[in-house]
Write an enzyme that holds these catalytic residues in place. Structure first.
Site, PDB file in Angstrom:
ATOM      1  N   LEU A 177      -9.694  -3.000   9.640  1.00 52.31           N
ATOM      2  CA  LEU A 177     -10.127  -1.785  10.358  1.00 52.31           C
ATOM      3  C   LEU A 177     -11.098  -1.570  11.355  1.00 52.31           C
ATOM      4  O   LEU A 177     -11.609  -2.614  11.574  1.00 52.31           O
ATOM      5  CB  LEU A 177     -10.809  -1.519   8.908  1.00 52.31           C
ATOM      6  N   HIS A 191     -30.013 -16.504  21.281  1.00 53.64           N
ATOM      7  CA  HIS A 191     -29.143 -15.768  22.788  1.00 53.64           C
ATOM      8  C   HIS A 191     -28.559 -17.190  23.141  1.00 53.64           C
ATOM      9  O   HIS A 191     -27.249 -17.188  24.661  1.00 53.64           O
ATOM     10  CB  HIS A 191     -30.245 -15.331  24.007  1.00 53.64           C
ATOM     11  N   HIS A 241      -3.770   2.438  -3.689  1.00 52.50           N
ATOM     12  CA  HIS A 241      -4.354   2.070  -2.979  1.00 52.50           C
ATOM     13  C   HIS A 241      -3.583   0.787  -1.647  1.00 52.50           C
ATOM     14  O   HIS A 241      -2.891   1.188  -1.233  1.00 52.50           O
ATOM     15  CB  HIS A 241      -5.767   1.680  -2.526  1.00 52.50           C
ATOM     16  N   GLY A 273      -4.763  -3.426  10.949  1.00 51.22           N
ATOM     17  CA  GLY A 273      -4.498  -4.115  10.071  1.00 51.22           C
ATOM     18  C   GLY A 273      -6.151  -3.943   9.782  1.00 51.22           C
ATOM     19  O   GLY A 273      -7.217  -3.538   8.701  1.00 51.22           O
ATOM     20  N   GLU A 330     -20.906  -5.062  21.742  1.00 50.24           N
ATOM     21  CA  GLU A 330     -19.183  -5.631  22.298  1.00 50.24           C
ATOM     22  C   GLU A 330     -18.000  -5.463  21.743  1.00 50.24           C
ATOM     23  O   GLU A 330     -17.425  -6.371  22.186  1.00 50.24           O
ATOM     24  CB  GLU A 330     -19.886  -6.732  22.229  1.00 50.24           C
ATOM     25  N   HIS A 368       1.205  -1.763  -0.183  1.00 48.27           N
ATOM     26  CA  HIS A 368      -0.367   0.209   0.073  1.00 48.27           C
ATOM     27  C   HIS A 368       0.719   1.320  -0.488  1.00 48.27           C
ATOM     28  O   HIS A 368       1.257   1.521   0.923  1.00 48.27           O
ATOM     29  CB  HIS A 368      -0.650   0.132   1.181  1.00 48.27           C
ATOM     30  N   ARG A 417     -21.594 -17.613  37.376  1.00 47.71           N
ATOM     31  CA  ARG A 417     -21.699 -16.318  37.035  1.00 47.71           C
ATOM     32  C   ARG A 417     -21.308 -15.343  38.632  1.00 47.71           C
ATOM     33  O   ARG A 417     -20.837 -14.493  38.763  1.00 47.71           O
ATOM     34  CB  ARG A 417     -22.569 -16.045  35.917  1.00 47.71           C
TER      35      ARG A 417
END
Lengths: 680, 680
Positions: A120, A488, A268, A118, A426, A30, A363
Site C-alpha cells: 500500500l 548513520h 474486503h 499491492g 526517502e 478481495h 561520491r
C-alpha cells in the site's frame, strides 16, 4: 450522464457479478472494492481516459494506477471489458498458477497494467513520479507549447484506498505533489471507511480532505459510488485546476450490493460465500445458478472502446506529426529515448583519473560523472532527499524541477528543470523514481545516505519486482561516514540490499571504477525492464588505483592485482576496502606468498557471469580466500567456502573520525594478512 | 518571564558559544540548531520539565525526545548544565572515539538520553509510543484516578525539525496520536525553514499547522526562538487541552546569532569556521580568543536543577506512597514490572499441542499463546497494522486501546485498553513499539506480514541499535502466503532481517516450537536493553511435529531427528520447511543413509551458543549439509561450507495456492534428497 445507456449499467453490474464469482471460485481474494468501485473504474476506462487498447505504448495515453492493488479485479475487469487482451477465461483463473490475473496487478505480466501494486501507498506515490515524468517529457520535447496543449500531455489517474491514504509514503509523495503543482494528477480516494480491521474509525480519525488541502491539493468530494454524474463532474473540475493535483474523495459502500457483507471488513479480503454471491446476482438481475455470465451484447458494447481508442490515436497522430515536423532535433531525441538507446560515443565524455595515492571520494567522482555526461544524456535526471551536496547528485549548471516560486537563493526552479528535490522523504523518492522510470522515456536517479536505503526499502523492493530501471545513489557507504555515528553508518545495508532479487548493488573502489560503474549501469539499463541498480559510494577519499578495468567492473568482479608466483590466497574486496586488500597483498608478496586481489564492485553482476570466467577470477583450487568489506560478512560466505575468512564488521559502528574507525574495527592490512594466514 | 534572570540569559548564550566551539573543534557537526534552540531547550530543562538529574529512572519523570537528533548538542548541553552527568570535557570531545557525546544521542551510552535519535522522524514517532505507554501505565497501576491526577502521570516533550515533519513515519504516527487523543504529548516543531538543501521552500510548500489540525492536534505558533514567554505560554495552553496532542511551531533562525551563516543550510550541518565563531562570541559578549568558556556562576545557577529535581521527587514521593498503600496488589505488579521479572510459573499457561499431521498454522498457535498468557502477563500488549485477524495478534477478550469514541462494531475501545490498532502504518508501528519499550514498564508487540517488515525497517534498525526490547510478529512468512503473489511473498526478508545486528529472528517449525519461541523471547527480554526479536510465522497449516524441544528452541537450533547409523548428511531447516527436511531424512534413512534433521528456528540465537554445542549439533566432520528454507540462501552459506547445498528460492514468488508454489519452486523432499546426494 446523458450518454449513459442501459448497456453501461449492465456492464457495471456484470463487473460486480464477475468479481464475486472470480473470488468465490478461487476461494480467496478481495471482492468488495471491485464491486463498489465498478462504476468509477468503468467510467474512467470507458468514458474518461484517452487510451487505445490496440496500442498500449501510445506515448500520450492517460495512465491508470490502481494504488489499491488488492482490488486487482477492478483493473482486470476493465482490461477484459475494454478489449485490452484479457478474456473471460483469465478472469476465471484469477489468482492461480500461470494465469494472467495474479492476486495483485503485475507490470510486464499482464498487458495494460502500468505498474505493479499491492504494497500500500506505492501506487499513489509512483503516480506522483509519473506526473513529474510527464512534465519533464513535455519540457524535453515540446517546451514552447503551454502545458496541457502539447501532443505529449496526458493525465495520471489513480484509485487509492484507505491503506494508501494511511501509509506514510503517500504523505511524503503527496506533499511533493503539492509543491510540484502537478495539475495532471487526479486521485480518487475510495473513502469506504472499511479496512481489514473493519471500520477505520478504530485507527483513523483525521480529516483527510483537510490534510490534502494543507498539501496544496484541490480536494473534492463525491457522495456515493453509483454517482457517475458526480464522478464526471469532479473530473471536469479537477482538470480545470491546472496548478494543483486533485484528490476526489468518493464515499462508497464496500461490497455493494452484497446484502449481508457490504460495509464490513469481511467484504474486503474474503470470498463472499456461495449464498451471498447468489443474492448479489438476484439483486442485479443475473441468474443465481450461473457463473461468469457475460451477455455478449454487453461485451460488444464495452469493446467498442477498441475502436474509440484507435480513433483517438488517429485523431492525435496529426498533432504529433506536426510537432515532429516542427521539431526535427527533438524528434530525433524522442526516437532515441523511445528505444532507450544511448547516443553514440557518449562514454567518451566520462572522466578518467590518474593514479593517485590521495585520490578522491567516490561520491565526488560520481558527481563529476553526472556533470560530464549531462549534455549527452538529457534523459538522465535526478536529485536527492535533501542531501544533494553530500550525495553529489547535482549536475553542475542544471536547474531545478519545480514551479518557479519553488526557487530559493540556492536553487533556480522551473517546471521543466532537471534537478529533483525530494525533501527529507526517502520512501517517496524511491516510489517516485519508479514512477518516472515506468512512465518513460527518461532515466531517473535519486540519492540519500546508504543507511537510509532502509527508509526506501518498500519502494526499492517493488522497483525490483517490476524491474523498473531506476538508479539509486547511496553515499556514505560504511563506517567511513565517520562522526555521525552508528545511526548513520551502514553495516548491514549492503547485505540487505544484495538480498533483494533483481536489484544490483555496485560499490566501486575508486574514482575510475565509479566512472566505469556508471557506464555499466547506463548500458545495462537498455530496456524498460532491466531492473534497478544501487551504486554505493564513499564519503571519504580513496586512492585512485592502478589497473582498474571497465570490462571487469561491468562483469562485477575481476583480477585487479595478479599474484606473483604461485597463487596461494585470494583477497576479494569492494569499495574503500580494495586499498586494504592491495596493501595486504603487498605484505604477503614481500614474504614471497602469491596473493591476488579481486576487485568485486558487484556481487550481483559477478554471479551472472559464465562459469569459466568465475573460475578464472576465483579458481576453485584456491580455498584460501579473504573477503574485505566494511559491512557484515553474510553475502561473502558463498564465495569463501569452508576455509575462507571474512574481514567484516558484525556490530554497529561508533562516532569518531573515519580513519580511527577503520583502525579500531580492524580494516587494516595487518588484519587482512592475519585472516589470509588463517585461511591458508 | 518574571523569574528569568540575567544568569538564565547568560546560560543560554553559553550554550550557543559552547555549541559553536564544540563543532569547530571536531571540525564537523551541526551547530546551527543547537544555537537557535538554546532558549527552548534551556526553558524545557530548567523551567518546565519535572525531572531529577540524580534519579534518571524516576518513573514519573517527564520524557524528553530530541527528534532532531543531529542537534545532539541541544541535549548534551542541557545534560551538562543541568548536572545530569556530562562535564565540559565531554562537550570538548564531541563526536570523537569513546566520548560520551557521539554525533547523535545514544540511549544506554549517555545518561539522560531517553532514546537514540538521528534517523529523522523516529524520535517524534517513538514519542507517540511513549505517550501511549504512559497512558497504559496509568491504566495498569492507577485506573481509578483521572488521567493527569495520578503520581504516574507526566508529559512527553519533543523537539522536532523540518526533517521530522517531512518524513512519512511521523505522518503516520501523528495521525495515530490524533486518533489516540494523546493529551500529554507536546511537540515543538523547530520551523526554521532551513534544511541541508538550504531554504525548505524548494521542497516544502505545505501548511504544516493545517495538516496537524487535520490529524486532530492542538496547534499553536510561537514567533521567534528567543521568545521564552511565548514558549511558556504555549506550554500552558497545551497542557490545558487534555484530549489532543500539541504541536507548537516555533519560528527560529538557524545558527542565530552567527552573523553571516545564520538562516542558511551551511549553519545546519557544518562547522561555522574560526572567524564566525569568534564573531558569535563577540556578539554574545564572550572573549573571542577563549574556548569552551563557562562562567562558574552560570554553572552554579544551572546546576541548581539537581536540587530542584530532588525536591520535586521528594514532593512526589508521598503521593506515590499513598498510591502504594491504597493499591497493594498493583504495587506488587509495579515492582515486578519495574524489575522486568516474569511471574512465577507463568509458562505453565503456555499451550501445548499433540503431534498431528494436519497441525495448524504457527500464526494461529501464536495467537493462542497470546491469549493463554494474557492474564499472567498484563504487561504484554500489542496489535497489528490493520491485519489483526491475519496476524493473530489479538488476545481473546482484550479490549482496544483508544478513546471510547474510537470504538466500532468490531472493537470496544477504552483509554487503558490492551489491543493496539496501528492502522495501515507499519513504520509508525515500529517506532511506536520502540517508544513503548523505552518508556517502560510494559512489553509491546506489533504485527504485520513479514514482507512489510520492509516498511518498518527504519524503526526496526533503530530499535536494534538501542537494543529496545520489542517483539515483532511477522506472519505470512514465505511463498506459503499463496495467492496474494510476489508483492506479498517474502523471499529476502529473513536474510535481510538477520543481517541487522542486535535483532533476533525466530521462525518456529510448528505450534509447539511457536509456544517455546514465545517463552524464550519473553525470558530473553529480561532487561531494558535486551534487544528486539522478530517472530516469523506461517499463514498455512504445518504439521505438529514429534520431538520439538523448548531448550533447543531457546538455543536457536537443535537436533530434532537423530540419524540412524552413521551420520552422512545434515538437513538444517526452519519453519514450514522442517517438515520437508523430515520427509527427506526418511527417504534417505529408508535407503540406509544416516541423516539428521536440525531444526534451527533462530540462526541469531544459535550463533551465540558455545562452540561445543554448535559442534554437537553440526559436527564439523560432516561436510554434507543441506539447508531448507523458503527464502534466499544468503544467510545459510556460513553453515553450509564448501560442500553444502541450499534448498532456497532466489527469485520472486507467484500468485497461486501455497501447495502449488512449494511444489513448483522445489521445496519438496525429492529436491532436498537430491541436494543431499550432491552434497555427499
Amino acid at each position: 450522464p446523458p450518454d449513459w445507456t442501459e448497456m453501461d449499467t449492465k456492464a457495471v453490474n456484470t463487473i460486480r457479478v464477475l468479481a464475486a464469482d472470480a473470488v468465490q471460485k478461487v476461494g480467496n481474494g478481495h471482492p468488495g472494492t471491485a464491486m463498489s468501485l465498478a462504476p468509477l473504474a468503468y467510467t474512467l476506462f470507458q468514458k474518461v481516459m484517452r487510451h487505445n487498447p490496440s496500442d498500449l505504448d501510445w506515448v500520450a495515453r492517460d495512465r491508470f494506477v490502481l494504488s489499491a492493488g488488492h482490488s486487482s479485479l477492478t483493473l482486470y475487469l476493465q482490461l477484459f471489458l475494454g478489449g485490452f487482451g484479457l478474456e473471460i477465461k483469465d478472469i476465471e483463473s484469477l489468482r492461480t498458477w500461470g494465469s494472467l490475473t495474479p492476486g495483485h496487478p503485475e507490470h510486464h505480466h499482464t498487458a495494460g497494467v502500468e505498474i505493479t501494486t499491492g504494497p500500500l501507498g506505492q501506487g499513489l506515490s509512483s503516480a506522483v513520479g509519473m506526473s513529474m515524468a510527464s512534465r519533464r517529457e513535455h519540457g524535453l520535447f515540446d517546451p514552447d507549447t503551454p502545458l496541457g496543449k502539447s501532443p505529449f500531455d496526458h493525465y495520471i489517474y489513480v484509485i487509492a484506498s484507505d491503506g494508501d491514504i494511511e501509509e506514510g509514503v503517500t504523505a511524503e509523495a503527496s506533499s511533493i505533489a503539492g509543491r510540484q503543482q502537478l495539475g495532471n494528477l487526479i486521485v480518487f480516494y475510495d473513502d469506504n471507511a472499511i479496512s481489514i480491521e473493519d471500520d477505520t474509525n478504530i485507527a483513523l480519525s483525521e480529516d483527510v480532505a483537510k490534510r490534502y488541502e494543507a498539501y496544496g491539493w484541490h480536494v473534492q468530494r463525491v457522495e456515493g459510488g453509483e454517482n457517475v454524474v458526480g464522478i464526471l463532474d469532479a473530473i471536469e473540475e479537477a482538470k480545470k485546476v491546472t496548478d494543483k493535483p486533485s484528490l476526489i474523495a468518493i464515499r462508497t459502500i464496500i461490497g455493494y450490493p452484497a446484502p449481508t457483507k457490504m460495509n464490513t471488513g469481511k467484504a474486503h479480503g474474503s470470498a463472499l460465500g456461495d449464498d451471498e454471491v447468489a443474492e448479489v446476482k438476484k439483486i442485479l438481475d443475473f441468474d443465481p445458478e450461473k457463473f461468469f455470465q457475460v451477455d455478449p451484447k454487453v461485451l460488444e458494447h464495452t469493446r467498442k472502446l477498441v475502436q474509440r481508442g484507435e480513433e483517438a490515436e488517429k485523431k492525435w497522430q496529426p498533432e504529433f506529426d506536426a510537432w515532429a515536423k516542427a521539431n526535427p532535433e527533438r524528434k530525433k531525441l524522442y526516437d532515441r529515448l523511445s528505444k532507450r538507446d544511448l547516443p553514440e560515443n557518449w562514454a567518451d565524455k566520462l572522466p578518467s583519473y590518474p593514479v593517485d595515492a590521495k585520490g578522491l571520494a567516490t561520491r565526488k567522482a560520481s558527481g563529476e560523472v553526472l556533470t560530464a555526461i549531462a549534455d549527452e544524456l538529457p534523459e538522465l535526471w535526478g536529485g536527492s532527499a535533501d542531501l544533494a551536496e553530500s550525495n553529489n547528485t547535482t549536475m553542475e549548471g542544471a536547474n531545478s524541477f519545480g514551479p518557479t516560486e519553488a526557487s530559493t537563493k540556492q536553487w533556480e526552479a522551473n517546471p521543466y528543470g532537471r534537478t529533483l528535490h525530494f525533501g527529507i522523504r526517502e520512501h517517496a523518492m524511491g516510489a517516485i523514481l519508479s514512477g518516472i522510470a515506468l512512465h518513460g522515456p527518461t532515466r531517473p536517479y535519486g540519492g540519500t545516505f546508504l543507511t537510509f536505503s532502509d527508509y526506501m526499502r518498500g519502494a526499492v523492493r517493488l522497483a525490483s519486482v517490476m524491474q523498473a530501471p531506476v538508479i539509486y545513489v547511496w553515499t556514505h557507504d560504511s563506517i567511513g561516514l565517520g562522526e555521525d555515528g552508528p545511526t548513520h553508518q551502514p553495516i548491514e545495508q549492503l547485505a540487505a540490499l544484495r538480498a533483494i532479487p533483481g536489484l544490483s548493488i555496485v560499490r566501486p573502489a575508486d574514482a575510475n571504477e565509479t566512472a566505469y560503474a556508471w557506464k555499466a549501469i547506463l548500458e545495462r539499463q537498455h530496456d524498460w525492464f532491466s531492473g534497478p541498480v544501487g551504486i554505493a559510494l564513499t564519503r571519504q577519499n580513496v586512492p585512485t588505483l592502478e589497473g582498474t578495468d571497465p570490462v571487469g567492473v561491468a562483469r562485477g568482479g575481476y583480477v585487479l592485482a595478479e599474484e606473483e608466483g604461485e597463487l596461494k590466497v585470494i583477497f576479494i574486496a569492494t569499495g574503500s576496502e580494495v586499498q586494504v586488500a592491495l596493501e595486504a597483498r603487498k605484505q604477503l608478496q614481500d614474504k614471497g606468498i602469491g596473493a591476488r586481489v579481486v576487485s568485486m564492485p558487484s556481487l550481483d553482476w559477478f554471479e551472472q557471469q559464465d562459469a569459466d570466467y568465475i573460475e578464472e577470477v576465483l579458481p576453485s583450487s584456491v580455498a584460501a580466500r579473504v573477503s574485505i568489506e566494511a559491512g557484515i560478512a553474510q553475502p561473502w560466505y558463498r564465495w569463501l567456502g569452508s576455509f575462507g575468512r571474512p574481514v567484516s564488521i558484525e556490530h554497529y559502528g561508533a562516532s569518531a573520525a573515519a580513519a580511527v574507525l577503520f583502525e579500531e574495527f580492524g580494516f587494516t592490512a595487518d588484519v587482512a594478512v592475519q585472516a589470509a594466514e588463517q585461511s591458508m
